[in-house]
Motif scaffolding. Structure first.
Motif, PDB file in Angstrom:
ATOM      1  N   LEU A 116       0.741  -1.063   0.004  1.00 26.16           N
ATOM      2  CA  LEU A 116       0.112  -0.040   0.128  1.00 26.16           C
ATOM      3  C   LEU A 116       0.991   1.214   0.003  1.00 26.16           C
ATOM      4  O   LEU A 116       0.574   2.156  -0.507  1.00 26.16           O
ATOM      5  CB  LEU A 116      -0.795   0.001   1.047  1.00 26.16           C
TER       6      LEU A 116
ATOM      7  N   GLN B 168       0.831   4.360  -2.475  1.00 29.37           N
ATOM      8  CA  GLN B 168       0.736   5.799  -2.075  1.00 29.37           C
ATOM      9  C   GLN B 168       1.714   6.407  -2.731  1.00 29.37           C
ATOM     10  O   GLN B 168       1.828   7.532  -3.273  1.00 29.37           O
ATOM     11  CB  GLN B 168       0.797   5.617  -0.628  1.00 29.37           C
TER      12      GLN B 168
ATOM     13  N   VAL C 166      -3.396  11.245  -2.023  1.00 29.58           N
ATOM     14  CA  VAL C 166      -3.755  10.041  -1.525  1.00 29.58           C
ATOM     15  C   VAL C 166      -4.327  10.742  -0.356  1.00 29.58           C
ATOM     16  O   VAL C 166      -3.873  11.029   0.580  1.00 29.58           O
ATOM     17  CB  VAL C 166      -2.670   8.687  -1.182  1.00 29.58           C
TER      18      VAL C 166
ATOM     19  N   GLN D 215      -6.689   8.129   1.965  1.00 29.17           N
ATOM     20  CA  GLN D 215      -6.928   7.065   2.833  1.00 29.17           C
ATOM     21  C   GLN D 215      -6.669   5.789   2.215  1.00 29.17           C
ATOM     22  O   GLN D 215      -6.903   5.750   1.112  1.00 29.17           O
ATOM     23  CB  GLN D 215      -8.296   7.132   3.362  1.00 29.17           C
ATOM     24  N   LEU D 216      -5.992   4.931   3.066  1.00 27.00           N
ATOM     25  CA  LEU D 216      -5.958   3.596   2.645  1.00 27.00           C
ATOM     26  C   LEU D 216      -6.551   2.572   3.678  1.00 27.00           C
ATOM     27  O   LEU D 216      -6.314   2.987   4.884  1.00 27.00           O
ATOM     28  CB  LEU D 216      -4.331   3.003   2.205  1.00 27.00           C
TER      29      LEU D 216
ATOM     30  N   TYR E 287      -9.186  -4.355  -0.343  1.00 22.20           N
ATOM     31  CA  TYR E 287      -8.707  -2.895   0.312  1.00 22.20           C
ATOM     32  C   TYR E 287      -9.575  -2.031  -0.444  1.00 22.20           C
ATOM     33  O   TYR E 287      -9.992  -2.226  -1.408  1.00 22.20           O
ATOM     34  CB  TYR E 287      -7.255  -2.841   0.137  1.00 22.20           C
ATOM     35  N   GLU E 288      -9.243  -0.520  -0.081  1.00 15.45           N
ATOM     36  CA  GLU E 288      -9.631   0.623  -0.781  1.00 15.45           C
ATOM     37  C   GLU E 288      -8.517   1.664  -0.436  1.00 15.45           C
ATOM     38  O   GLU E 288      -7.814   1.847   0.340  1.00 15.45           O
ATOM     39  CB  GLU E 288     -10.967   0.914  -0.254  1.00 15.45           C
ATOM     40  N   VAL E 289      -8.491   2.484  -1.627  1.00 15.68           N
ATOM     41  CA  VAL E 289      -7.486   3.464  -1.548  1.00 15.68           C
ATOM     42  C   VAL E 289      -8.251   4.494  -2.192  1.00 15.68           C
ATOM     43  O   VAL E 289      -9.053   4.577  -3.222  1.00 15.68           O
ATOM     44  CB  VAL E 289      -6.357   3.320  -2.694  1.00 15.68           C
ATOM     45  N   ASN E 290      -8.264   5.728  -1.407  1.00 13.15           N
ATOM     46  CA  ASN E 290      -9.036   7.049  -1.793  1.00 13.15           C
ATOM     47  C   ASN E 290      -8.018   7.979  -2.051  1.00 13.15           C
ATOM     48  O   ASN E 290      -7.182   8.242  -1.561  1.00 13.15           O
ATOM     49  CB  ASN E 290      -9.974   7.335  -0.664  1.00 13.15           C
TER      50      ASN E 290
END
Ligand code: GLU
Ligand code: MG
Length: 451
Positions: free
Chosen positions: A166, A170, A180, A182-183, A192-195
Protein backbone atom coordinates in the motif's frame (compact mmCIF):
# COMPACT_ATOMS: atom_id res chain seq x y z
CA UNK A 1 7.79 22.67 -26.14
CA UNK A 2 8.19 19.00 -27.07
CA UNK A 3 11.96 19.41 -26.91
CA UNK A 4 11.74 20.78 -23.39
CA UNK A 5 9.34 18.01 -22.43
CA UNK A 6 11.67 15.38 -23.91
CA UNK A 7 14.73 16.83 -22.26
CA UNK A 8 13.09 16.99 -18.88
CA UNK A 9 11.97 13.35 -19.21
CA UNK A 10 15.46 12.37 -20.30
CA UNK A 11 16.90 14.15 -17.28
CA UNK A 12 14.58 12.06 -15.13
CA UNK A 13 15.99 8.89 -16.69
CA UNK A 14 13.05 8.17 -19.00
CA UNK A 15 14.00 6.39 -22.22
CA UNK A 16 10.68 4.82 -23.22
CA UNK A 17 7.07 5.98 -23.24
CA UNK A 18 4.14 3.72 -22.50
CA UNK A 19 1.57 5.00 -25.01
CA UNK A 20 -1.57 3.94 -23.18
CA UNK A 21 -5.20 3.99 -24.19
CA UNK A 22 -8.23 2.21 -22.73
CA UNK A 23 -10.41 -0.37 -24.43
CA UNK A 24 -14.17 -0.83 -24.10
CA UNK A 25 -13.69 -3.14 -21.10
CA UNK A 26 -11.77 -0.49 -19.19
CA UNK A 27 -8.48 -2.33 -19.67
CA UNK A 28 -5.28 -0.39 -20.35
CA UNK A 29 -3.63 -1.22 -23.66
CA UNK A 30 -0.69 0.28 -25.49
CA UNK A 31 2.82 0.06 -26.82
CA UNK A 32 6.31 0.97 -25.81
CA UNK A 33 7.52 3.97 -27.80
CA UNK A 34 11.12 5.27 -27.55
CA UNK A 35 11.27 8.77 -26.08
CA UNK A 36 12.80 10.03 -29.34
CA UNK A 37 9.39 9.39 -30.98
CA UNK A 38 7.51 11.79 -28.69
CA UNK A 39 6.73 14.24 -31.52
CA UNK A 40 5.27 11.47 -33.65
CA UNK A 41 3.18 10.27 -30.69
CA UNK A 42 1.78 13.77 -30.21
CA UNK A 43 1.16 14.56 -33.87
CA UNK A 44 0.06 11.24 -35.37
CA UNK A 45 0.00 8.68 -32.61
CA UNK A 46 1.15 5.08 -32.33
CA UNK A 47 -0.62 2.77 -34.78
CA UNK A 48 -2.59 -0.36 -33.86
CA UNK A 49 -4.66 -2.86 -35.85
CA UNK A 50 -8.14 -1.49 -35.07
CA UNK A 51 -10.10 -4.75 -34.95
CA UNK A 52 -7.61 -6.15 -32.42
CA UNK A 53 -8.99 -3.72 -29.86
CA UNK A 54 -12.22 -4.59 -28.02
CA UNK A 55 -15.18 -2.44 -28.91
CA UNK A 56 -13.83 -0.58 -31.92
CA UNK A 57 -15.88 -2.38 -34.58
CA UNK A 58 -13.17 -1.34 -37.05
CA UNK A 59 -12.67 -3.25 -40.32
CA UNK A 60 -9.67 -5.46 -41.04
CA UNK A 61 -8.76 -3.63 -44.23
CA UNK A 62 -8.75 -0.15 -45.68
CA UNK A 63 -8.01 3.30 -44.28
CA UNK A 64 -10.24 2.76 -41.23
CA UNK A 65 -8.45 -0.42 -40.18
CA UNK A 66 -5.80 1.61 -38.34
CA UNK A 67 -6.34 2.88 -34.80
CA UNK A 68 -3.96 5.59 -33.63
CA UNK A 69 -3.32 6.24 -29.97
CA UNK A 70 -2.36 9.91 -29.90
CA UNK A 71 -0.75 11.47 -26.83
CA UNK A 72 -2.87 13.94 -24.89
CA UNK A 73 -0.40 16.06 -22.98
CA UNK A 74 -3.31 17.59 -21.11
CA UNK A 75 -2.57 14.70 -18.75
CA UNK A 76 0.93 14.78 -17.24
CA UNK A 77 3.46 12.16 -18.34
CA UNK A 78 3.80 9.83 -15.36
CA UNK A 79 7.08 7.93 -14.83
CA UNK A 80 6.52 4.34 -13.69
CA UNK A 81 8.59 3.84 -10.52
CA UNK A 82 8.24 0.04 -10.70
CA UNK A 83 9.72 0.05 -14.19
CA UNK A 84 12.55 2.60 -14.20
CA UNK A 85 13.10 4.37 -17.49
CA UNK A 86 9.45 4.12 -18.55
CA UNK A 87 6.72 6.77 -18.35
CA UNK A 88 3.01 6.58 -19.13
CA UNK A 89 1.48 8.86 -21.75
CA UNK A 90 -2.30 8.96 -21.80
CA UNK A 91 -3.59 8.66 -25.36
CA UNK A 92 -6.84 9.22 -27.26
CA UNK A 93 -8.07 7.07 -30.12
CA UNK A 94 -7.93 8.52 -33.64
CA UNK A 95 -9.01 6.90 -36.91
CA UNK A 96 -8.37 8.39 -40.36
CA UNK A 97 -7.05 11.54 -38.70
CA UNK A 98 -10.25 12.17 -36.72
CA UNK A 99 -11.10 11.60 -33.06
CA UNK A 100 -12.45 8.04 -32.97
CA UNK A 101 -16.03 8.11 -31.77
CA UNK A 102 -15.87 4.72 -30.00
CA UNK A 103 -12.70 5.44 -28.00
CA UNK A 104 -13.92 5.52 -24.37
CA UNK A 105 -11.81 8.57 -23.59
CA UNK A 106 -13.26 10.40 -26.60
CA UNK A 107 -16.74 9.39 -25.41
CA UNK A 108 -16.05 11.06 -22.08
CA UNK A 109 -14.55 14.11 -23.78
CA UNK A 110 -17.75 14.51 -25.78
CA UNK A 111 -19.77 14.33 -22.56
CA UNK A 112 -17.63 16.89 -20.73
CA UNK A 113 -17.82 19.17 -23.79
CA UNK A 114 -21.62 19.14 -23.48
CA UNK A 115 -21.20 20.34 -19.90
CA UNK A 116 -18.66 22.98 -20.93
CA UNK A 117 -21.16 24.38 -23.48
CA UNK A 118 -23.32 25.25 -20.51
CA UNK A 119 -20.38 26.66 -18.59
CA UNK A 120 -20.15 23.64 -16.27
CA UNK A 121 -17.50 21.20 -15.13
CA UNK A 122 -18.13 17.88 -13.40
CA UNK A 123 -15.78 16.65 -10.72
CA UNK A 124 -15.58 13.10 -9.50
CA UNK A 125 -13.85 11.36 -6.65
CA UNK A 126 -13.62 7.70 -7.63
CA UNK A 127 -13.16 5.17 -4.83
CA UNK A 128 -11.65 1.89 -5.98
CA UNK A 129 -12.17 -1.20 -3.86
CA UNK A 130 -10.13 -4.24 -4.87
CA UNK A 131 -8.93 -7.66 -3.80
CA UNK A 132 -5.43 -9.05 -3.52
CA UNK A 133 -5.72 -12.71 -4.46
CA UNK A 134 -3.63 -15.75 -5.14
CA UNK A 135 -4.29 -19.20 -6.48
CA UNK A 136 -3.93 -22.13 -4.08
CA UNK A 137 -4.59 -25.72 -5.16
CA UNK A 138 -6.44 -24.35 -8.18
CA UNK A 139 -8.70 -22.11 -6.05
CA UNK A 140 -8.67 -18.34 -5.83
CA UNK A 141 -8.12 -17.23 -2.24
CA UNK A 142 -7.20 -13.95 -0.51
CA UNK A 143 -3.47 -13.30 -0.64
CA UNK A 144 -3.33 -13.38 3.16
CA UNK A 145 -4.12 -16.61 4.96
CA UNK A 146 -4.28 -14.77 8.28
CA UNK A 147 -7.08 -12.45 7.14
CA UNK A 148 -10.00 -14.24 8.78
CA UNK A 149 -12.17 -11.92 10.87
CA UNK A 150 -15.93 -12.27 10.61
CA UNK A 151 -16.15 -8.51 10.18
CA UNK A 152 -12.89 -7.55 8.49
CA UNK A 153 -13.72 -3.86 7.86
CA UNK A 154 -10.89 -1.54 8.98
CA UNK A 155 -8.90 -4.52 10.34
CA UNK A 156 -5.60 -3.21 11.67
CA UNK A 157 -4.24 -6.66 12.51
CA UNK A 158 -3.92 -7.84 8.94
CA UNK A 159 -3.36 -4.43 7.31
CA UNK A 160 0.37 -4.27 8.26
CA UNK A 161 0.95 -7.38 6.14
CA UNK A 162 -0.04 -5.28 3.14
CA UNK A 163 1.54 -2.03 4.34
CA UNK A 164 4.60 -2.24 2.07
CA UNK A 165 2.40 -2.77 -0.99
CA UNK A 166 0.00 0.00 0.00
CA UNK A 167 2.87 2.34 0.74
CA UNK A 168 4.46 1.70 -2.66
CA UNK A 169 1.09 2.47 -4.21
CA UNK A 170 0.75 5.64 -2.15
CA UNK A 171 4.25 6.78 -3.12
CA UNK A 172 3.57 6.10 -6.78
CA UNK A 173 0.31 8.04 -6.81
CA UNK A 174 1.88 10.83 -4.76
CA UNK A 175 4.79 11.00 -7.19
CA UNK A 176 2.26 11.58 -9.96
CA UNK A 177 0.81 14.52 -8.06
CA UNK A 178 -2.26 12.69 -6.82
CA UNK A 179 -3.28 13.38 -3.28
CA UNK A 180 -3.90 10.07 -1.54
CA UNK A 181 -6.43 10.55 1.23
CA UNK A 182 -6.87 7.16 2.88
CA UNK A 183 -6.03 3.47 2.53
CA UNK A 184 -7.91 0.79 4.41
CA UNK A 185 -8.93 -2.81 4.79
CA UNK A 186 -12.40 -3.24 3.35
CA UNK A 187 -15.21 -5.51 4.41
CA UNK A 188 -14.09 -8.78 2.79
CA UNK A 189 -11.02 -10.95 3.30
CA UNK A 190 -8.22 -9.73 1.07
CA UNK A 191 -10.13 -6.57 0.14
CA UNK A 192 -8.77 -3.01 0.35
CA UNK A 193 -9.67 0.52 -0.70
CA UNK A 194 -7.53 3.48 -1.70
CA UNK A 195 -9.00 6.98 -1.89
CA UNK A 196 -7.47 9.91 -3.69
CA UNK A 197 -8.65 13.49 -3.98
CA UNK A 198 -11.49 14.35 -6.35
CA UNK A 199 -10.69 16.03 -9.65
CA UNK A 200 -12.17 17.07 -12.97
CA UNK A 201 -14.02 14.06 -14.45
CA UNK A 202 -11.56 13.21 -17.26
CA UNK A 203 -8.56 13.63 -14.97
CA UNK A 204 -10.18 11.33 -12.39
CA UNK A 205 -10.76 8.61 -14.97
CA UNK A 206 -7.15 8.96 -16.18
CA UNK A 207 -5.96 8.71 -12.58
CA UNK A 208 -7.99 5.59 -12.03
CA UNK A 209 -6.36 3.92 -15.04
CA UNK A 210 -2.94 4.91 -13.66
CA UNK A 211 -3.91 3.51 -10.28
CA UNK A 212 -4.92 0.20 -11.86
CA UNK A 213 -1.62 -0.08 -13.76
CA UNK A 214 0.38 0.66 -10.63
CA UNK A 215 -1.59 -1.66 -8.34
CA UNK A 216 -1.41 -4.48 -10.84
CA UNK A 217 2.36 -4.17 -11.26
CA UNK A 218 3.07 -3.78 -7.54
CA UNK A 219 0.86 -6.75 -6.63
CA UNK A 220 2.52 -8.93 -9.24
CA UNK A 221 5.89 -8.09 -7.74
CA UNK A 222 4.64 -9.69 -4.50
CA UNK A 223 3.26 -12.73 -6.30
CA UNK A 224 -0.38 -11.60 -5.81
CA UNK A 225 -3.13 -10.86 -8.27
CA UNK A 226 -4.68 -7.39 -8.07
CA UNK A 227 -8.35 -8.00 -8.77
CA UNK A 228 -11.08 -5.60 -9.80
CA UNK A 229 -13.53 -8.47 -10.16
CA UNK A 230 -16.78 -7.21 -8.64
CA UNK A 231 -17.61 -10.21 -6.45
CA UNK A 232 -15.00 -12.96 -6.12
CA UNK A 233 -16.58 -14.61 -3.04
CA UNK A 234 -20.30 -15.26 -2.78
CA UNK A 235 -20.49 -14.91 1.00
CA UNK A 236 -18.50 -11.66 1.24
CA UNK A 237 -19.02 -8.12 0.00
CA UNK A 238 -17.89 -7.25 -3.51
CA UNK A 239 -15.84 -4.35 -4.82
CA UNK A 240 -17.58 -1.09 -5.56
CA UNK A 241 -16.17 1.86 -7.48
CA UNK A 242 -18.23 4.62 -5.93
CA UNK A 243 -18.22 8.05 -7.59
CA UNK A 244 -18.53 11.23 -5.51
CA UNK A 245 -20.05 13.73 -7.92
CA UNK A 246 -20.25 17.52 -7.91
CA UNK A 247 -20.84 20.18 -10.56
CA UNK A 248 -18.97 23.47 -10.84
CA UNK A 249 -19.25 26.77 -12.65
CA UNK A 250 -16.39 27.13 -15.15
CA UNK A 251 -16.54 30.90 -14.74
CA UNK A 252 -15.80 30.57 -11.07
CA UNK A 253 -12.19 29.36 -11.06
CA UNK A 254 -11.98 29.62 -7.30
CA UNK A 255 -14.65 26.95 -7.18
CA UNK A 256 -15.97 28.43 -4.00
CA UNK A 257 -19.35 26.84 -4.11
CA UNK A 258 -20.46 24.02 -6.34
CA UNK A 259 -23.65 24.14 -8.38
CA UNK A 260 -25.10 21.23 -6.42
CA UNK A 261 -24.79 23.17 -3.15
CA UNK A 262 -28.22 23.93 -1.72
CA UNK A 263 -29.24 27.46 -0.81
CA UNK A 264 -29.94 28.25 2.82
CA UNK A 265 -33.67 27.87 2.10
CA UNK A 266 -33.22 24.52 0.41
CA UNK A 267 -31.05 23.38 3.31
CA UNK A 268 -33.78 24.47 5.72
CA UNK A 269 -36.23 22.33 3.73
CA UNK A 270 -33.93 19.36 4.28
CA UNK A 271 -32.36 19.22 0.82
CA UNK A 272 -28.73 18.16 0.46
CA UNK A 273 -28.69 19.36 -3.15
CA UNK A 274 -29.71 22.42 -5.14
CA UNK A 275 -32.59 22.15 -7.61
CA UNK A 276 -29.99 21.49 -10.35
CA UNK A 277 -28.48 18.71 -8.26
CA UNK A 278 -31.90 17.17 -7.56
CA UNK A 279 -32.72 17.21 -11.28
CA UNK A 280 -29.34 15.66 -12.07
CA UNK A 281 -29.87 12.75 -9.65
CA UNK A 282 -33.43 12.35 -10.93
CA UNK A 283 -31.91 11.69 -14.37
CA UNK A 284 -29.39 9.28 -12.86
CA UNK A 285 -32.23 7.36 -11.19
CA UNK A 286 -34.50 7.49 -14.26
CA UNK A 287 -31.79 5.94 -16.43
CA UNK A 288 -30.51 3.54 -13.74
CA UNK A 289 -31.29 0.30 -15.67
CA UNK A 290 -29.28 1.38 -18.74
CA UNK A 291 -26.53 2.95 -16.61
CA UNK A 292 -26.18 -0.43 -14.93
CA UNK A 293 -24.90 -1.95 -18.16
CA UNK A 294 -21.90 0.42 -18.07
CA UNK A 295 -21.48 0.75 -14.31
CA UNK A 296 -21.90 -2.97 -13.59
CA UNK A 297 -20.79 -4.44 -16.91
CA UNK A 298 -20.05 -8.10 -16.15
CA UNK A 299 -22.02 -11.25 -15.42
CA UNK A 300 -20.38 -11.22 -12.00
CA UNK A 301 -21.48 -7.63 -11.28
CA UNK A 302 -25.02 -8.83 -10.54
CA UNK A 303 -23.83 -11.07 -7.74
CA UNK A 304 -22.78 -7.83 -6.02
CA UNK A 305 -25.95 -5.88 -6.71
CA UNK A 306 -28.18 -8.03 -4.54
CA UNK A 307 -29.58 -7.55 -1.12
CA UNK A 308 -28.53 -10.17 1.28
CA UNK A 309 -26.46 -11.25 4.16
CA UNK A 310 -22.73 -11.41 3.81
CA UNK A 311 -20.24 -12.81 6.25
CA UNK A 312 -20.02 -9.38 7.87
CA UNK A 313 -23.77 -8.74 7.96
CA UNK A 314 -24.34 -6.70 4.84
CA UNK A 315 -22.83 -6.16 1.42
CA UNK A 316 -23.34 -2.37 1.34
CA UNK A 317 -24.02 -2.66 -2.38
CA UNK A 318 -27.12 -0.90 -3.66
CA UNK A 319 -29.95 -2.94 -5.16
CA UNK A 320 -32.66 -0.30 -5.22
CA UNK A 321 -33.21 2.82 -7.30
CA UNK A 322 -33.50 5.41 -4.57
CA UNK A 323 -31.72 8.39 -3.06
CA UNK A 324 -31.33 9.51 0.50
CA UNK A 325 -29.28 11.73 2.78
CA UNK A 326 -26.16 9.87 3.83
CA UNK A 327 -28.04 6.68 2.94
CA UNK A 328 -25.51 4.01 1.92
CA UNK A 329 -28.33 1.54 1.29
CA UNK A 330 -29.56 3.58 -1.71
CA UNK A 331 -28.06 3.86 -5.20
CA UNK A 332 -27.59 7.60 -4.71
CA UNK A 333 -26.35 8.75 -1.32
CA UNK A 334 -26.64 12.51 -1.00
CA UNK A 335 -24.32 14.72 1.03
CA UNK A 336 -24.43 18.51 1.24
CA UNK A 337 -23.43 19.80 -2.20
CA UNK A 338 -22.57 16.45 -3.77
CA UNK A 339 -23.76 12.89 -4.15
CA UNK A 340 -22.19 9.48 -4.05
CA UNK A 341 -23.18 7.23 -6.96
CA UNK A 342 -22.85 3.81 -5.37
CA UNK A 343 -23.87 1.78 -8.38
CA UNK A 344 -20.54 1.30 -10.22
CA UNK A 345 -18.40 -1.69 -9.42
CA UNK A 346 -14.70 -2.19 -9.83
CA UNK A 347 -15.04 -3.67 -13.33
CA UNK A 348 -16.59 -0.49 -14.76
CA UNK A 349 -14.76 1.45 -17.45
CA UNK A 350 -14.32 4.81 -15.67
CA UNK A 351 -14.59 6.83 -18.90
CA UNK A 352 -17.80 5.19 -20.03
CA UNK A 353 -19.39 5.14 -16.58
CA UNK A 354 -18.72 8.88 -16.21
CA UNK A 355 -19.93 9.68 -19.72
CA UNK A 356 -23.28 7.96 -19.24
CA UNK A 357 -23.65 9.47 -15.78
CA UNK A 358 -23.31 12.92 -17.36
CA UNK A 359 -25.82 12.07 -20.11
CA UNK A 360 -28.36 10.83 -17.58
CA UNK A 361 -27.85 13.85 -15.31
CA UNK A 362 -28.20 16.32 -18.18
CA UNK A 363 -31.39 14.58 -19.28
CA UNK A 364 -32.73 15.01 -15.75
CA UNK A 365 -31.90 18.72 -15.91
CA UNK A 366 -33.31 19.22 -19.42
CA UNK A 367 -36.57 17.52 -18.56
CA UNK A 368 -36.74 19.13 -15.11
CA UNK A 369 -37.14 15.71 -13.47
CA UNK A 370 -37.87 15.34 -9.78
CA UNK A 371 -36.09 12.54 -7.91
CA UNK A 372 -39.04 12.06 -5.56
CA UNK A 373 -38.86 12.08 -1.79
CA UNK A 374 -35.55 11.31 -0.13
CA UNK A 375 -35.37 7.92 1.49
CA UNK A 376 -34.11 7.91 5.06
CA UNK A 377 -34.86 4.27 5.79
CA UNK A 378 -32.37 1.42 5.97
CA UNK A 379 -33.46 -0.26 2.74
CA UNK A 380 -31.50 -3.40 3.59
CA UNK A 381 -33.80 -3.90 6.57
CA UNK A 382 -36.96 -3.99 4.44
CA UNK A 383 -38.50 -7.03 2.78
CA UNK A 384 -38.98 -7.06 -0.96
CA UNK A 385 -42.71 -6.59 -0.36
CA UNK A 386 -42.05 -3.46 1.70
CA UNK A 387 -39.72 -2.12 -0.98
CA UNK A 388 -42.45 -2.64 -3.59
CA UNK A 389 -45.04 -0.98 -1.35
CA UNK A 390 -42.88 2.14 -1.30
CA UNK A 391 -42.70 2.13 -5.10
CA UNK A 392 -38.92 1.78 -5.12
CA UNK A 393 -37.73 0.07 -8.33
CA UNK A 394 -35.14 -2.71 -8.26
CA UNK A 395 -31.96 -2.44 -10.29
CA UNK A 396 -31.59 -5.00 -13.08
CA UNK A 397 -30.88 -8.39 -11.60
CA UNK A 398 -28.67 -9.70 -14.39
CA UNK A 399 -26.32 -8.50 -17.11
CA UNK A 400 -28.91 -9.60 -19.67
CA UNK A 401 -31.54 -7.33 -18.13
CA UNK A 402 -29.17 -4.36 -17.95
CA UNK A 403 -27.97 -4.83 -21.52
CA UNK A 404 -31.53 -4.91 -22.84
CA UNK A 405 -32.27 -1.72 -20.87
CA UNK A 406 -29.26 -0.15 -22.58
CA UNK A 407 -30.53 -1.32 -25.97
CA UNK A 408 -33.68 0.76 -25.57
CA UNK A 409 -32.36 3.84 -23.75
CA UNK A 410 -31.88 6.52 -26.37
CA UNK A 411 -30.22 9.04 -24.07
CA UNK A 412 -27.53 6.63 -22.93
CA UNK A 413 -27.14 5.20 -26.45
CA UNK A 414 -26.55 8.70 -27.83
CA UNK A 415 -23.85 9.33 -25.23
CA UNK A 416 -21.98 6.22 -26.34
CA UNK A 417 -22.47 6.87 -30.04
CA UNK A 418 -23.81 4.27 -32.49
CA UNK A 419 -20.56 2.33 -32.96
CA UNK A 420 -19.79 1.79 -29.30
CA UNK A 421 -23.43 1.25 -28.39
CA UNK A 422 -23.66 -1.48 -31.06
CA UNK A 423 -20.36 -3.09 -30.10
CA UNK A 424 -21.14 -2.99 -26.40
CA UNK A 425 -24.52 -4.67 -26.95
CA UNK A 426 -23.03 -7.30 -29.23
CA UNK A 427 -20.14 -8.20 -26.94
CA UNK A 428 -22.14 -8.12 -23.73
CA UNK A 429 -24.96 -10.22 -25.21
CA UNK A 430 -22.29 -12.75 -26.18
CA UNK A 431 -20.82 -12.61 -22.70
CA UNK A 432 -24.23 -13.31 -21.20
CA UNK A 433 -24.94 -16.15 -23.60
CA UNK A 434 -21.60 -17.76 -22.89
CA UNK A 435 -22.38 -17.62 -19.16
CA UNK A 436 -25.93 -18.87 -19.59
CA UNK A 437 -24.76 -21.86 -21.64
CA UNK A 438 -22.02 -22.81 -19.22
CA UNK A 439 -22.88 -25.76 -16.95
CA UNK A 440 -21.57 -24.89 -13.51
CA UNK A 441 -20.51 -27.00 -10.54
CA UNK A 442 -23.53 -25.60 -8.71
CA UNK A 443 -25.85 -27.11 -11.32
CA UNK A 444 -24.13 -30.48 -11.27
CA UNK A 445 -24.19 -30.63 -7.47
CA UNK A 446 -27.84 -29.66 -7.42
CA UNK A 447 -29.24 -31.68 -10.29
CA UNK A 448 -26.93 -34.50 -11.32
CA UNK A 449 -28.38 -37.07 -8.95
CA UNK A 450 -31.67 -35.38 -8.13
CA UNK A 451 -34.27 -36.56 -10.61
N1 GLU B 1 -18.08 -2.94 -0.96
C1 GLU B 1 -19.32 -2.22 -1.04
C2 GLU B 1 -19.81 -2.19 -2.49
O1 GLU B 1 -19.67 -3.15 -3.15
C3 GLU B 1 -19.25 -0.83 -0.47
C4 GLU B 1 -18.68 -0.67 0.91
C5 GLU B 1 -18.53 0.80 1.27
O2 GLU B 1 -19.54 1.49 1.39
O3 GLU B 1 -17.39 1.25 1.38
O4 GLU B 1 -20.35 -1.21 -2.96
MG1 MG C 1 -15.58 1.22 0.60
Amino acid sequence: MNDTQRESLQARGVHTLLAQFTDMHGVAKGKYVPLAQLDELIETGAGFAGPSIWGTGLPRTGPRAEYYARADLGHPIDPLPWQPGYARVVCDGFVAGQPFEACPRQVLKRATARLAERGWQLKTGIEPEFFLLQKQDGRWVPADAGDRLDKPSYDLKSLPRKAAFLHALQETLGGWGRTVLQLDHEDAHGQYEVNFAYDEALASADHLMGFKLAAQALAEREGWVFSMMPKPFANQPGSGLHFHVSLWDLKDPAHGKGLFSPSADERAQGHDLSLLGRQFIAGVLAHAPALCALAAPTVNSYKRLVVGESLSGTTWAPAYVAHGPNNRTATVRTLPGRFEWRLPDASANPYLATAVLIAAGLDGIDRGLDPGPACTEDLFALSLGEIRQRGIPLLPQSLAEAVEALASDEVVAAALGPVLHGEFLRLKRDEWLSYARHVSTWELERYAATF
